[in-house]
Design an enzyme around this catalytic site. Structure first.
Site, PDB file in Angstrom:
ATOM      1  N   ASP A   1       6.717   6.517   6.288  1.00  0.00           N
ATOM      2  CA  ASP A   1       5.507   7.030   5.632  1.00  0.00           C
ATOM      3  C   ASP A   1       4.447   7.468   6.642  1.00  0.00           C
ATOM      4  O   ASP A   1       4.542   7.168   7.837  1.00  0.00           O
ATOM      5  CB  ASP A   1       4.929   5.981   4.652  1.00  0.00           C
ATOM      6  CG  ASP A   1       5.016   4.550   5.170  1.00  0.00           C
ATOM      7  OD1 ASP A   1       5.134   4.377   6.396  1.00  0.00           O
ATOM      8  OD2 ASP A   1       4.965   3.625   4.351  1.00  0.00           O
TER       9      ASP A   1
ATOM     10  N   ASN B   1       1.979  -6.362  -3.357  1.00  0.00           N
ATOM     11  CA  ASN B   1       2.247  -5.972  -4.754  1.00  0.00           C
ATOM     12  C   ASN B   1       3.704  -5.536  -4.948  1.00  0.00           C
ATOM     13  O   ASN B   1       4.045  -4.939  -5.954  1.00  0.00           O
ATOM     14  CB  ASN B   1       1.287  -4.850  -5.181  1.00  0.00           C
ATOM     15  CG  ASN B   1       1.444  -3.600  -4.328  1.00  0.00           C
ATOM     16  OD1 ASN B   1       2.318  -3.534  -3.465  1.00  0.00           O
ATOM     17  ND2 ASN B   1       0.611  -2.601  -4.575  1.00  0.00           N
TER      18      ASN B   1
ATOM     19  N   HIS C   1       5.335  -3.395  -3.003  1.00  0.00           N
ATOM     20  CA  HIS C   1       5.680  -2.025  -2.584  1.00  0.00           C
ATOM     21  C   HIS C   1       6.605  -2.029  -1.360  1.00  0.00           C
ATOM     22  O   HIS C   1       6.603  -2.961  -0.560  1.00  0.00           O
ATOM     23  CB  HIS C   1       4.434  -1.151  -2.364  1.00  0.00           C
ATOM     24  CG  HIS C   1       3.632  -1.447  -1.136  1.00  0.00           C
ATOM     25  ND1 HIS C   1       2.254  -1.474  -1.127  1.00  0.00           N
ATOM     26  CD2 HIS C   1       3.996  -1.704   0.144  1.00  0.00           C
ATOM     27  CE1 HIS C   1       1.824  -1.730   0.092  1.00  0.00           C
ATOM     28  NE2 HIS C   1       2.857  -1.873   0.879  1.00  0.00           N
TER      29      HIS C   1
ATOM     30  N   GLU D   1       4.462   2.480  -4.743  1.00  0.00           N
ATOM     31  CA  GLU D   1       3.595   1.495  -5.398  1.00  0.00           C
ATOM     32  C   GLU D   1       4.159   1.135  -6.770  1.00  0.00           C
ATOM     33  O   GLU D   1       4.921   1.914  -7.359  1.00  0.00           O
ATOM     34  CB  GLU D   1       2.193   2.095  -5.577  1.00  0.00           C
ATOM     35  CG  GLU D   1       1.499   2.477  -4.271  1.00  0.00           C
ATOM     36  CD  GLU D   1       0.869   1.288  -3.544  1.00  0.00           C
ATOM     37  OE1 GLU D   1       1.253   0.134  -3.814  1.00  0.00           O
ATOM     38  OE2 GLU D   1      -0.005   1.528  -2.706  1.00  0.00           O
TER      39      GLU D   1
HETATM   40  C1  F6R Z   1       4.497   0.651   6.419  1.00  0.00           C
HETATM   41  C2  F6R Z   1       5.000   0.435   5.082  1.00  0.00           C
HETATM   42  C3  F6R Z   1       4.445  -0.624   4.188  1.00  0.00           C
HETATM   43  C4  F6R Z   1       4.390  -1.990   4.874  1.00  0.00           C
HETATM   44  C5  F6R Z   1       3.857  -3.047   3.898  1.00  0.00           C
HETATM   45  C6  F6R Z   1       3.713  -4.398   4.566  1.00  0.00           C
HETATM   46  O1  F6R Z   1       5.181   1.709   7.048  1.00  0.00           O
HETATM   47  O2  F6R Z   1       5.859   1.141   4.695  1.00  0.00           O
HETATM   48  O3  F6R Z   1       5.259  -0.702   3.043  1.00  0.00           O
HETATM   49  O4  F6R Z   1       5.656  -2.344   5.325  1.00  0.00           O
HETATM   50  O5  F6R Z   1       2.617  -2.657   3.414  1.00  0.00           O
HETATM   51  O6  F6R Z   1       2.744  -4.284   5.569  1.00  0.00           O
HETATM   52  P1  F6R Z   1       2.436  -5.474   6.573  1.00  0.00           P
HETATM   53  O7  F6R Z   1       3.622  -5.641   7.434  1.00  0.00           O
HETATM   54  O8  F6R Z   1       1.226  -4.982   7.346  1.00  0.00           O
HETATM   55  O9  F6R Z   1       2.128  -6.668   5.748  1.00  0.00           O
END
Ligand code: F6R
Length: 243
Positions: A67, A136, A138, A143
């Protein structure tokens, strides 16, 4: 699904880096699907150490990120392109021309999404997709919603995700509200998936993802349908699994 319990964050990082290192060793020209956020930082640090010890060669690896924020140039310090250079690419012998992310500055979002899916196809797909887990549920920036979105798409970020990511931005600094993400088909098309989860604050999301119904309300639950998923989570993250 293979669930590996790590003692803590550093144990998780070491085990996950070992998993990725094995992939690179077995297939030196593999396509790695990479993620950003807090969780992979220790993994990337460990991979860099392995590279410095001459245990790993990234020269033929191709990297495709999950992303990117819309509206941020790759040189912007909060962009995921910047993050990847800072935390991995600049420190190993990967060819920067083989490192791909959605273009946050693309004028036409639809064209950019189609380009990204085509690019992954041209690379013959992702061998190993690294994923973190949102509070959440994701994955990437898919989302919770009414339906799984298959292809790369532009997402309006949820309040909770914007809030969770605000820690990466200075106070008063404009924070992007939309992002490109690989879709659920893109993620599930990876030949292998490695999900890494750390901390008690993720325990509920992990429990729903692995043990709850497969539903777009918890996007990570779709991983239950993939034939080759490894989860490496620390004891805090696994605390609601009843293991
Ligand atoms: C980032 C991504 C997000 C994160 C997720 C967890 O490229 O795709 O899905 O993996 O938000 O983020 P952290 O590791 O910061 O808790």
């Amino acid at each position: 699904m293979n669930i590996i319990s790590a003692k803590n964050y550093s144990d998780l990082s070491r085990r996950a880096a070992g998993f990725i290192a094995a992939q690179v060793t077995l297939k030196p020209d593999c396509v790695l699907g990479l993620a950003t956020g807090s969780t992979p930082i220790g993994i990337y640090r460990d991979l860099i150490e392995r590279y410095r010890r001459d245990e790993l060669d990234f020269s033929r690896v191709r990297a495709v990120n999950l992303d990117e924020y819309r509206g941020l140039a790759p040189t912007h310090p909060r962009s995921y392109a910047f993050y990847m250079r800072e935390h991995l690419f600049e420190h190993v012998n990967i060819d920067e021309d083989d490192c791909f992310l959605p273009d946050g500055l693309a004028e036409d979002a639809e064209v950019e999404c189609a380009r990204y899916d085509e690019l992954i196809e041209e690379l013959s797909g992702i061998d190993l997709q690294l994923l973190g887990l949102g509070h959440n549920g994701h994955i990437g920036f898919n989302e919770p919603g009414d339906a799984f979105i298959p292809d790369t798409h532009l997402v309006t970020l949820s309040e909770s995700t914007i809030e969770a990511n605000s820690r990466f931005f200075d106070e008063g600094e404009a924070q992007p509200t939309s992002a490109y993400t690989l879709g659920i088909r893109g993620i599930l098309s990876a030949r292998r998936i490695l999900l890494v989860v750390s901390g008690a604050s993720k325990a509920e999301a992990l429990q729903s993802a692995l043990c709850g119904p497969v539903t777009p309300r918890c996007p990570a639950s779709v991983l239950q349908l993939h034939p080759d998923v490894t989860v490496i989570a620390d004891e805090d993250a696994l605390s609601k699994m009843g293991l």
